[in-house]
Each structure stands twice: as C-alpha cells, then as structure tokens.
Write a protein that holds these residues in place. Sequence first.
Motif, PDB file in Angstrom:
ATOM      1  N   GLN A   1       0.834  -1.200   0.000  1.00  0.00           N
ATOM      2  CA  GLN A   1       0.000   0.000   0.000  1.00  0.00           C
ATOM      3  C   GLN A   1       0.869   1.251   0.000  1.00  0.00           C
ATOM      4  OE1 GLN A   1      -2.703  -0.373   3.345  1.00  0.00           O
ATOM      5  NE2 GLN A   1      -4.281  -1.234   2.012  1.00  0.00           N
ATOM      6  N   ALA A   2       0.322   2.322  -0.505  1.00  0.00           N
ATOM      7  CA  ALA A   2       1.030   3.599  -0.474  1.00  0.00           C
ATOM      8  C   ALA A   2       1.439   3.922   0.959  1.00  0.00           C
ATOM      9  CB  ALA A   2       0.149   4.703  -1.044  1.00  0.00           C
ATOM     10  N   GLY A   3       2.666   4.400   1.095  1.00  0.00           N
ATOM     11  CA  GLY A   3       3.216   4.684   2.409  1.00  0.00           C
ATOM     12  C   GLY A   3       4.002   3.542   3.004  1.00  0.00           C
ATOM     13  N   GLY A   4       3.907   2.379   2.387  1.00  0.00           N
ATOM     14  CA  GLY A   4       4.597   1.203   2.885  1.00  0.00           C
ATOM     15  C   GLY A   4       6.046   1.141   2.454  1.00  0.00           C
ATOM     16  N   SER A   5       6.697   0.037   2.823  1.00  0.00           N
ATOM     17  CA  SER A   5       8.118  -0.143   2.549  1.00  0.00           C
ATOM     18  C   SER A   5       8.386  -1.515   1.938  1.00  0.00           C
ATOM     19  CB  SER A   5       8.935  -0.018   3.841  1.00  0.00           C
ATOM     20  OG  SER A   5       8.798   1.256   4.417  1.00  0.00           O
ATOM     21  N   LEU A   6       9.448  -1.581   1.175  1.00  0.00           N
ATOM     22  CA  LEU A   6       9.967  -2.834   0.641  1.00  0.00           C
ATOM     23  C   LEU A   6      11.485  -2.742   0.602  1.00  0.00           C
ATOM     24  CD1 LEU A   6       7.678  -3.630  -2.437  1.00  0.00           C
ATOM     25  CD2 LEU A   6       7.813  -4.941  -0.319  1.00  0.00           C
ATOM     26  N   ARG A   7      12.121  -3.886   0.682  1.00  0.00           N
ATOM     27  CA  ARG A   7      13.575  -3.940   0.524  1.00  0.00           C
ATOM     28  C   ARG A   7      13.901  -4.890  -0.610  1.00  0.00           C
ATOM     29  NH1 ARG A   7      18.402  -6.608   4.139  1.00  0.00           N
ATOM     30  NH2 ARG A   7      19.986  -4.988   3.793  1.00  0.00           N
ATOM     31  N   LEU A   8      14.500  -4.355  -1.643  1.00  0.00           N
ATOM     32  CA  LEU A   8      14.899  -5.158  -2.787  1.00  0.00           C
ATOM     33  C   LEU A   8      16.334  -5.644  -2.600  1.00  0.00           C
ATOM     34  CD1 LEU A   8      13.504  -3.029  -5.748  1.00  0.00           C
ATOM     35  CD2 LEU A   8      12.314  -4.671  -4.275  1.00  0.00           C
ATOM     36  N   SER A   9      16.588  -6.826  -3.144  1.00  0.00           N
ATOM     37  CA  SER A   9      17.943  -7.376  -3.127  1.00  0.00           C
ATOM     38  C   SER A   9      18.339  -7.767  -4.542  1.00  0.00           C
ATOM     39  CB  SER A   9      18.027  -8.608  -2.223  1.00  0.00           C
ATOM     40  OG  SER A   9      17.739  -8.293  -0.890  1.00  0.00           O
ATOM     41  N   CYS A  10      19.616  -7.713  -4.803  1.00  0.00           N
ATOM     42  CA  CYS A  10      20.156  -8.130  -6.094  1.00  0.00           C
ATOM     43  C   CYS A  10      21.375  -8.992  -5.806  1.00  0.00           C
ATOM     44  CB  CYS A  10      20.541  -6.912  -6.916  1.00  0.00           C
ATOM     45  SG  CYS A  10      21.519  -7.280  -8.381  1.00  0.00           S
ATOM     46  N   ALA A  11      21.232 -10.290  -6.052  1.00  0.00           N
ATOM     47  CA  ALA A  11      22.339 -11.213  -5.829  1.00  0.00           C
ATOM     48  C   ALA A  11      23.159 -11.333  -7.101  1.00  0.00           C
ATOM     49  CB  ALA A  11      21.802 -12.575  -5.414  1.00  0.00           C
ATOM     50  N   ALA A  12      24.440 -11.103  -6.963  1.00  0.00           N
ATOM     51  CA  ALA A  12      25.333 -11.153  -8.120  1.00  0.00           C
ATOM     52  C   ALA A  12      26.233 -12.376  -8.047  1.00  0.00           C
ATOM     53  CB  ALA A  12      26.179  -9.891  -8.175  1.00  0.00           C
ATOM     54  N   SER A  13      26.434 -13.000  -9.170  1.00  0.00           N
ATOM     55  CA  SER A  13      27.409 -14.083  -9.271  1.00  0.00           C
ATOM     56  C   SER A  13      28.513 -13.631 -10.208  1.00  0.00           C
ATOM     57  CB  SER A  13      26.750 -15.357  -9.793  1.00  0.00           C
ATOM     58  OG  SER A  13      26.225 -15.141 -11.090  1.00  0.00           O
ATOM     59  N   GLY A  14      29.667 -14.221 -10.063  1.00  0.00           N
ATOM     60  CA  GLY A  14      30.797 -13.776 -10.869  1.00  0.00           C
ATOM     61  C   GLY A  14      31.818 -13.097  -9.986  1.00  0.00           C
ATOM     62  N   ARG A  15      32.959 -12.813 -10.545  1.00  0.00           N
ATOM     63  CA  ARG A  15      34.074 -12.347  -9.726  1.00  0.00           C
ATOM     64  C   ARG A  15      34.315 -10.855  -9.825  1.00  0.00           C
ATOM     65  NH1 ARG A  15      38.644 -16.351 -11.766  1.00  0.00           N
ATOM     66  NH2 ARG A  15      37.612 -15.865 -13.737  1.00  0.00           N
TER      67      ARG A  15
END
Length: 122
Positions: free
Chosen positions: A13-27
């Motif tokens: 809902q508007a006013g709410g929060s989320l936390r996105l993650s981005c998992a990376a592979s490789g060196r």
Amino acid sequence: QVQLVESGGGLVQAGGSLRLSCAASGRTFSSHAMGWFRQAPGKERESVAGITWNGGSTYYATSVKGRFTISRDNIKQTLYLQMNSLKPEDTAVYYCNTDPPVLTTADGLDYWGKGTLVTVSS
C-alpha cells in the motif's frame, strides 16, 4: 561475467516499505559501480539510484531522494534498495545492473536480469 538476480518486490500500500535485493554471481561485482533502475508500464527504463564500488558515494533520482536508500555488501555480492514511503508512481519492474550498464550476453546483447515487480496501491 556478472549475473544478477533481483528479488524482494511485491504488492504494498502507499506509504509502505519494501527492501529489494540483487544477488550477483561472478568475480567482478566488487569492482563495479552498481545501480537500481526501473521501468514502469509504457515508459522507458530509468535510473533510480547508484553506488560506487566501495559504497563510498551514492546518488538518487530526484523522484526517490529521501525515500530510497541504496547499499551494497561486497562480501555477500549483494546490492540492496530500501524503499520507504512508497507511492503509486513507484510501481515498476526494478532491475539492478552495473552503473552505467555495461554487461553483455554471450551474443553481445545488453544484459539485464529478470527484475522484480513492485506494485504500490493507492
């Protein structure tokens, strides 16, 4: 070659929060500046936030400044986007990539992960 998997999206809902993650592979994750990008329906992909390779400097699009926070953990090879005070106009598919985006596929095409959908209801 870095590969990227975004997660953490959802319906909020508007006013709410989320936390996105981005998992990376490789060196090479820790040697790249990274960014979050988003693409809303019918619109071009736009830059949302960026962070230098060591996390020492960040920048934000005007539309998200003060509400979103980008961070990274080079040991875990993970990029994060904390999104607070979400608005319906934040609805989009969110992607992570190098900043600027320079990754390519084996065929020489621009590389983007599948993204994660964020939907903000009013």
